[in-house]
Design an enzyme around this catalytic site. Structure first.
Site, PDB file in Angstrom:
ATOM      1  N   LYS A 188      29.723  50.992  39.138  1.00  0.00           N
ATOM      2  CA  LYS A 188      29.938  50.575  37.752  1.00  0.00           C
ATOM      3  C   LYS A 188      30.801  49.327  37.751  1.00  0.00           C
ATOM      4  CE  LYS A 188      32.887  50.645  34.640  1.00  0.00           C
ATOM      5  NZ  LYS A 188      32.677  49.426  33.834  1.00  0.00           N
ATOM      6  N   GLU A 263      42.626  50.242  44.984  1.00  0.00           N
ATOM      7  CA  GLU A 263      43.073  48.859  45.213  1.00  0.00           C
ATOM      8  C   GLU A 263      43.585  48.360  43.878  1.00  0.00           C
ATOM      9  OE1 GLU A 263      42.125  48.733  49.134  1.00  0.00           O
ATOM     10  OE2 GLU A 263      42.757  46.944  48.061  1.00  0.00           O
ATOM     11  N   CYS A 297      44.479  39.455  42.204  1.00  0.00           N
ATOM     12  CA  CYS A 297      45.406  40.548  42.537  1.00  0.00           C
ATOM     13  C   CYS A 297      46.405  40.133  43.600  1.00  0.00           C
ATOM     14  CB  CYS A 297      44.640  41.781  42.983  1.00  0.00           C
ATOM     15  SG  CYS A 297      43.514  41.464  44.340  1.00  0.00           S
ATOM     16  N   GLU A 395      52.818  42.187  36.194  1.00  0.00           N
ATOM     17  CA  GLU A 395      51.669  41.414  36.648  1.00  0.00           C
ATOM     18  C   GLU A 395      51.091  40.679  35.441  1.00  0.00           C
ATOM     19  OE1 GLU A 395      48.155  43.645  37.737  1.00  0.00           O
ATOM     20  OE2 GLU A 395      47.859  42.343  39.456  1.00  0.00           O
TER      21      GLU A 395
HETATM   22  P1  NDP Z   1      41.114  47.519  34.765  1.00  0.00           P
HETATM   23  O1  NDP Z   1      41.916  48.546  35.465  1.00  0.00           O
HETATM   24  O2  NDP Z   1      41.237  47.404  33.311  1.00  0.00           O
HETATM   25  O3  NDP Z   1      39.552  47.721  35.059  1.00  0.00           O
HETATM   26  C1  NDP Z   1      39.041  47.823  36.364  1.00  0.00           C
HETATM   27  C2  NDP Z   1      37.732  48.568  36.332  1.00  0.00           C
HETATM   28  O4  NDP Z   1      37.961  49.875  35.849  1.00  0.00           O
HETATM   29  C3  NDP Z   1      36.679  47.962  35.401  1.00  0.00           C
HETATM   30  O5  NDP Z   1      35.388  48.201  35.912  1.00  0.00           O
HETATM   31  C4  NDP Z   1      36.865  48.759  34.121  1.00  0.00           C
HETATM   32  O6  NDP Z   1      35.711  48.752  33.330  1.00  0.00           O
HETATM   33  C5  NDP Z   1      37.155  50.131  34.711  1.00  0.00           C
HETATM   34  N1  NDP Z   1      37.887  51.052  33.843  1.00  0.00           N
HETATM   35  C6  NDP Z   1      38.598  50.772  32.715  1.00  0.00           C
HETATM   36  N2  NDP Z   1      39.084  51.930  32.193  1.00  0.00           N
HETATM   37  C7  NDP Z   1      38.697  52.930  33.020  1.00  0.00           C
HETATM   38  C8  NDP Z   1      38.896  54.344  33.038  1.00  0.00           C
HETATM   39  N3  NDP Z   1      39.600  54.982  32.098  1.00  0.00           N
HETATM   40  N4  NDP Z   1      38.354  55.056  34.040  1.00  0.00           N
HETATM   41  C9  NDP Z   1      37.656  54.468  35.016  1.00  0.00           C
HETATM   42  N5  NDP Z   1      37.405  53.139  35.049  1.00  0.00           N
HETATM   43  C10 NDP Z   1      37.936  52.376  34.072  1.00  0.00           C
HETATM   44  O7  NDP Z   1      41.444  46.164  35.525  1.00  0.00           O
HETATM   45  P2  NDP Z   1      40.882  44.734  35.199  1.00  0.00           P
HETATM   46  O8  NDP Z   1      39.404  44.735  35.189  1.00  0.00           O
HETATM   47  O9  NDP Z   1      41.611  44.249  34.017  1.00  0.00           O
HETATM   48  O10 NDP Z   1      41.291  43.929  36.527  1.00  0.00           O
HETATM   49  C11 NDP Z   1      42.526  43.411  36.698  1.00  0.00           C
HETATM   50  C12 NDP Z   1      43.407  44.360  37.500  1.00  0.00           C
HETATM   51  O11 NDP Z   1      42.773  44.699  38.725  1.00  0.00           O
HETATM   52  C13 NDP Z   1      44.700  43.723  37.902  1.00  0.00           C
HETATM   53  O12 NDP Z   1      45.742  44.653  37.771  1.00  0.00           O
HETATM   54  C14 NDP Z   1      44.498  43.389  39.382  1.00  0.00           C
HETATM   55  O13 NDP Z   1      45.670  43.286  40.120  1.00  0.00           O
HETATM   56  C15 NDP Z   1      43.627  44.489  39.839  1.00  0.00           C
HETATM   57  N6  NDP Z   1      42.857  44.084  41.005  1.00  0.00           N
HETATM   58  C16 NDP Z   1      43.214  44.575  42.218  1.00  0.00           C
HETATM   59  C17 NDP Z   1      42.548  44.165  43.359  1.00  0.00           C
HETATM   60  C18 NDP Z   1      42.932  44.696  44.712  1.00  0.00           C
HETATM   61  O14 NDP Z   1      42.181  44.501  45.662  1.00  0.00           O
HETATM   62  N7  NDP Z   1      44.074  45.351  44.852  1.00  0.00           N
HETATM   63  C19 NDP Z   1      41.467  43.195  43.303  1.00  0.00           C
HETATM   64  C20 NDP Z   1      41.181  42.734  41.975  1.00  0.00           C
HETATM   65  C21 NDP Z   1      41.852  43.189  40.865  1.00  0.00           C
HETATM   66  P3  NDP Z   1      35.572  47.744  32.075  1.00  0.00           P
HETATM   67  O15 NDP Z   1      36.096  46.426  32.527  1.00  0.00           O
HETATM   68  O16 NDP Z   1      34.119  47.766  31.802  1.00  0.00           O
HETATM   69  O17 NDP Z   1      36.389  48.344  30.983  1.00  0.00           O
END
Ligand code: NDP
Length: 499
Positions: A188, A263, A297, A395
């Site tokens: 997803k 992650e 990230c 962040e």
């Molecule tokens: P989110 O946590 O908002 O979303 C990440 C993913 O989770 C998306 O696919 C989102 O879907 C989905 N999601 C949202 N709500 C839920 C839920 N309740 N249950 C399960 N899945 C859910 O993060 P962002 O997309 O805003 O990304 C930014 C964040 O990700 C930053 O904190 C960054 O640091 C971290 N990140 C970490 C990385 C790493 O390797 N450590 C790499 C890249 C990013 P949808 O967007 O469709 O709502």
């Protein structure tokens, strides 16, 4: 290609996407759809299906069947490798299409998208080798009558949840490793950047991946993502995203005790010692702050700099910040593109306003660059920042850097580790002893010395503390998706228990 020629024009109409299950596209039919506007141009670029919970159940059932009948896990590693190599070729064959889709949905510069798509192909090639290299262990030291084996088995059906900042590259840091281990997948992507994940499903199918092994459902995180973390038919979830949602995923996954790879976020220090090559360090710090418009990230958003050079280094940074080319991501010369969503834009500007209100000194940037269309934010540098201020601790996920000076080596390490996160850290010094000592003491899953945000699939990625658990990529990344089985074999006749 002539670098000055824009690669593509904006699309006249959005590209429609169904979703991909059991080796086939499924049309949206009566399901709701969402139109994605390019963050840099405000034009509709893709139309994505909102899958239902029934769609997710169907995809999980298909992935379970594909796992149970061993159509993929039962193949030799060499056969799995052959599919991954064909997939890499398939990615390269669709480089223009994938790069354009990625840029249109994320707002990142087209030159960067091309680099990420090419990099993704190279990861599939690396993982093809890992499919053949994966192995267990033998204990031949248990006496003449015993042989011990440790075998690795694929963990099962993996639910894969990916974020919007590097949709295709992060997918490549997960999918070929999960497939190399022999698992099946229901993915997803983030709803705002689903297109390249869907195209990848088609590329894998064309590469000969058996039907049902890689499936993609689309929809919002709070709906389909949440349902995936709760789903009893999924054996492991690989979640990449924010620490806040990662915590929610941890709670939701408890129902069937599924394994969770997390992650998560970071507030990564860049430690600059006075004896560093300051020009190199300044370039690295600026890149670490502004790459992907700071929506990264592992971006180095906290500068921990030796006080004796802090003022000069600040000037050097401000001068470099002023020369970054921010603008239309379709221009091949652009270095920093648009901010992903208006919510993210507001959040970054809110942090900047909070920094100003809290008394931090704005050295440069600090403003939105909104023209007639699109969302852009100036690379922003704050000095005189209190360690407890939100801009120093939270962040921001935008092109914002905070300066925190130090006097001693011990203080540098203490400031670097003064965070709930532990994702990455960069160390800049020409003194080898100092570099290695700092490397040992910083609490981070990835450490760069005299560089930042670099690497390849050989080295594992993951976080300490609240930046996550588990590792992706490298041979560690394949092993994450396996269960370990101990096998105890008696040779010869058994010593009887019943006399
Ligand atoms: P989110 O946590 O908002 O979303 C990440 C993913 O989770 C998306 O696919 C989102 O879907 C989905 N999601 C949202 N709500 C839920 C839920 N309740 N249950 C399960 N899945 C859910 O993060 P962002 O997309 O805003 O990304 C930014 C964040 O990700 C930053 O904190 C960054 O640091 C971290 N990140 C970490 C990385 C790493 O390797 N450590 C790499 C890249 C990013 P949808 O967007 O469709 O709502």
């Amino acid at each position: 290609m002539d670098k000055k020629t824009p690669l593509h024009a904006l699309p006249a109409s959005p590209r429609d996407f169904g979703f991909f299950v059991d080796g086939h596209w499924i049309e949206p039919g009566s399901r709701a759809t969402v139109v994605r506007l390019s963050p840099a141009h405000d034009v509709p670029v893709t139309c994505i299906t909102r899958c239902t919970k029934d769609d997710l159940d169907h995809a999980v059932t298909v992935a379970r069947e594909a796992f149970a009948d061993r159509r993929w896990s039962g193949l030799a590693g060499a056969d799995r490798a052959a599919v991954l190599l064909k997939a890499a070729a398939g990615i390269r064959g669709r480089l223009d299409e994938l790069s354009l889709l990625e840029t249109l949905e994320t707002g990142k510069p087209i030159s960067q998208s091309r680099g990420e798509v090419e990099g993704a192909a190279a990861i599939y090639e690396y993982a093809a080798g890992a499919a053949r290299a994966l192995h267990g262990d033998t204990f031949n030291n248990l006496g003449d009558r015993v042989l011990g084996l440790v075998t690795r088995e694929p963990i099962g059906v993996v639910g894969l949840i990916t974020p919007w900042n590097f949709p295709f590259f992060i997918l490549a840091e997960r999918v070929p490793f999960i497939l190399a281990a022999g698992c099946t997948i229901v993915a997803k992507p983030s709803e705002v950047t689903s297109a390249t994940t869907l195209v990848m499903a088609e590329i894998l199918a064309n590469a000969g991946l058996p039907d049902g092994v890689f499936n993609v459902v689309t929809g919002s995180g709070s709906d389909i993502g949440q349902a995936m973390t709760e789903h009893a038919g999924i054996d492991m979830v690989s979640f990449t995203g924010s620490t806040e949602v990662g915590r929610r995923a941890l709670l939701a996954s408890a129902g069937n005790f599924k394994k969770l790879g997390l992650e998560l976020g970071g507030k990564n220090p860049q430690i600059v010692f006075a004896d560093a090559d300051l020009d190199d360090a300044a370039d690295g710090v600026v890149f670490g702050t502004c790459f992907n418009a700071g929506q990264c990230c592992v971006g180095g958003s906290r500068l921990v700099v030796e006080r004796s050079i802090a003022a000069d280094f600040e000037k050097l940074l401000a001068e470099k910040f002023s020369r970054i080319r921010v603008g239309d991501p379709l221009d091949p010369e652009t270095q920093v593109g648009a901010i992903i969503t208006s919510a993210q834009n507001d959040s970054i500007l809110g942090h900047i306003a909070g920094g100003l209100k809290g008394g931090a000194r704005l050295v440069c940037g600090g403003e939105a660059m909104n023209g007639k269309v699109g969302r852009f934010i100036q690379p922003t540098l704050f000095a005189d920042v209190g360690r407890d201020m939100a801009i120093a601790r939270e962040e921001i996920f935008g092109p914002v850097l905070t300066i925190l000076p130090f006097d001693t080596f011990e203080e540098a390490v203490e400031i670097a580790n003064d965070t709930i996160y532990g994702l990455a850290a960069s160390i800049w010094t020409k003194n080898l002893d100092k570099a290695l000592q700092a490397m040992r003491l910083v609490q981070a899953g990835r450490v760069w010395i005299n560089t930042t945000i670099s690497g390849g699939p050989e080295l594992p990625i993951g976080g300490f503390k609240q930046s996550g658990s588990g590792r992706e990529t490298g041979i560690y990344g394949v092993e994450e998706y396996t269960e370990v089985k101990s096998v105890h074999i008696t040779l010869g006749k058994r010593d009887h228990w019943v006399s």
